[in-house]
Enzyme design. Structure first.
Site, mmCIF file in Angstrom:
data_model
loop_
_atom_site.group_PDB
_atom_site.id
_atom_site.type_symbol
_atom_site.label_atom_id
_atom_site.label_comp_id
_atom_site.label_asym_id
_atom_site.label_seq_id
_atom_site.Cartn_x
_atom_site.Cartn_y
_atom_site.Cartn_z
ATOM 1 N N GLY A 95 0.806 -1.352 -0.055
ATOM 2 C CA GLY A 95 0.024 -0.110 0.073
ATOM 3 C C GLY A 95 0.942 1.266 0.048
ATOM 4 N N ALA A 145 -1.554 -3.607 6.027
ATOM 5 C CA ALA A 145 -1.599 -2.215 5.404
ATOM 6 C C ALA A 145 -2.325 -1.528 5.732
ATOM 7 C CB ALA A 145 -1.769 -2.583 3.805
ATOM 8 N N ASN A 146 -2.375 -0.080 5.980
ATOM 9 C CA ASN A 146 -3.207 0.882 6.707
ATOM 10 C C ASN A 146 -4.133 1.544 5.376
ATOM 11 O OD1 ASN A 146 -2.659 0.617 9.377
ATOM 12 N ND2 ASN A 146 -0.509 1.613 9.165
ATOM 13 N N PRO A 147 -5.159 1.928 6.022
ATOM 14 C CA PRO A 147 -5.824 1.640 7.514
ATOM 15 C C PRO A 147 -6.173 0.305 7.497
ATOM 16 C CG PRO A 147 -7.503 2.897 6.016
ATOM 17 C CD PRO A 147 -6.202 2.756 5.295
ATOM 18 N N VAL A 148 -5.781 -0.385 8.617
ATOM 19 C CA VAL A 148 -5.717 -1.881 8.561
ATOM 20 C C VAL A 148 -7.129 -2.262 9.044
ATOM 21 C CG1 VAL A 148 -5.165 -2.108 11.187
ATOM 22 C CG2 VAL A 148 -4.542 -3.773 9.505
ATOM 23 N N ASP A 149 -7.821 -1.769 9.470
ATOM 24 C CA ASP A 149 -9.295 -2.135 9.876
ATOM 25 C C ASP A 149 -9.952 -2.066 8.682
ATOM 26 O OD1 ASP A 149 -8.977 -2.529 13.068
ATOM 27 O OD2 ASP A 149 -8.435 -0.378 12.678
ATOM 28 N N ALA A 174 1.267 -3.672 22.655
ATOM 29 C CA ALA A 174 2.739 -3.812 22.835
ATOM 30 C C ALA A 174 3.299 -2.452 23.358
ATOM 31 C CB ALA A 174 3.515 -4.626 21.844
ATOM 32 N N HIS A 212 -7.198 0.810 14.798
ATOM 33 C CA HIS A 212 -5.711 1.118 14.878
ATOM 34 C C HIS A 212 -5.356 2.233 14.369
ATOM 35 C CE1 HIS A 212 -1.366 0.595 14.483
ATOM 36 N NE2 HIS A 212 -1.549 0.591 13.072
#
Length: 327
Positions: A83, A123-127, A154, A179
């Site tokens: 991406g 890859a973003n935006p992952v959701d 984390a 995210h």
């Protein structure tokens, strides 16, 4: 894919900074026996495959090569990191229009190869892209997984651990939601070695309430800080993806914070992929772990999901995007 299969194969799509970091983590940790790398830049994939193979004498045997989409037909796991990168000052959600089209093309190619394993999306935006991968692939929702808030959680644990002087592995705390900018900390269930965080802080005054707020903000905005300093984030997410891969290949039934499908687990949150803890094993998501949220946390979950849902609905109102839907 079955839990007893000995030869485990990963196809990585996207050989940029995140993809390379993930591939390096797989080699270092000896995860999987075969890694094929796909990218529009063939010189890059060939160079990375050669470079990574030179580490094998120091680590674990593995077949590494520059791959084609057709190589995905017998893969156990396809990892999507391809991406356009997030630019300084750009939110993850502003990437959606550009990266949705890239995602649609990639997922179509992978499915047409005969692939029947698990998708792992970073890859973003992952959701949003996890949702689109599910829609474009026609796969069961259990076999489409996003990295979600695994890295955010984390970062959160590490920040808390540094503040209170405890090994991060003894700090148990989650970031949930998108995210991105609308994510939130689940303070109500944060604990240190089984002791509720708030109780711990009563006896160990390492940080006050405002300090906790500031700590969360630093976690939420960590990616922006790193991007402004070095242009991209990749080491943390590379290792996070390797951890998810290991949980799948070893059929761990591990609980990890991932982007998973919402079907009413939380009131008012439906038809989106969003970050929450889930049990993950050889066949993908076993089931989500529905942490009871406080009223304030539930409101944040609902607000985060609504933001994602509005973006998804707008994107899939585009006839060109909607034409690729299989789910």
């Amino acid at each position: 894919m079955t839990a007893t299969k000995q030869h485990k194969k990963v196809i990585l799509v996207g050989d940029g900074a995140v993809g390379s970091a993930y591939a390096y983590a797989l080699v270092n940790q000896g995860i999987g026996q075969e890694l094929g790398i796909i990218d529009i830049n063939k010189d890059r994939t060939q160079g990375d495959a050669e470079d990574l193979s030179h580490a094998l004498a120091f680590t674990f045997p593995k077949k590494i090569y520059s791959a084609e989409y057709s190589d995905a037909h017998d893969a156990d796991l396809v990892v999507l990191t391809a991406g356009l990168p997030q630019k300084p000052g750009e939110t993850r959600l502003e990437l959606v229009e550009k990266n949705l089209r890239i995602n649609q093309q990639i997922v179509t190619e992978i499915v047409n190869s005969g692939f029947n394993g698990i998708f792992l999306v970073a890859a973003n935006p992952v959701d949003v892209l996890t949702y689109s991968t599910w829609k474009f692939s026609g796969f069961p929702k259990e076999r489409v997984i996003g990295s979600g808030t695994s890295l955010d959680s984390a970062r959160f644990r590490q920040a808390l651990a540094e503040k209170i002087g405890i090994d991060a592995r003894s700090v148990h705390a989650y970031i949930m939601g998108e995210h991105g900018d609308s994510e939130f900390a689940v303070w109500s269930h944060a604990n240190v070695a089984g002791v509720k965080l708030y109780d711990w802080l009563q006896d160990n005054r390492d940080i006050d309430e405002q300090g906790l707020v500031d700590l969360f903000v630093s976690v939420r905005d960590a990616a922006y800080s790193i991007i402004n300093k070095k242009g991209a984030t990749y080491y943390g997410i590379g290792v996070a993806l390797a951890r998810i891969t290991k949980a799948i290949f070893d059929d761990e039934n591990a609980v990890l914070p991932l982007s998973v499908y919402q079907a009413g687990q939380y009131e008012g949150v439906e038809d989106v992929f969003i970050g929450q803890p889930a049990i993950i094993g050889a066949h993908g998501i076993v089931r989500p772990v529905n942490i009871p949220l406080s009223d304030a946390e539930l409101q944040k979950m609902q607000a985060s999901a609504k933001q994602l849902k509005d973006i998804i609905d707008d994107a899939f109102a585009n006839p060109e995007i909607a034409a690729g839907v299989k789910n």
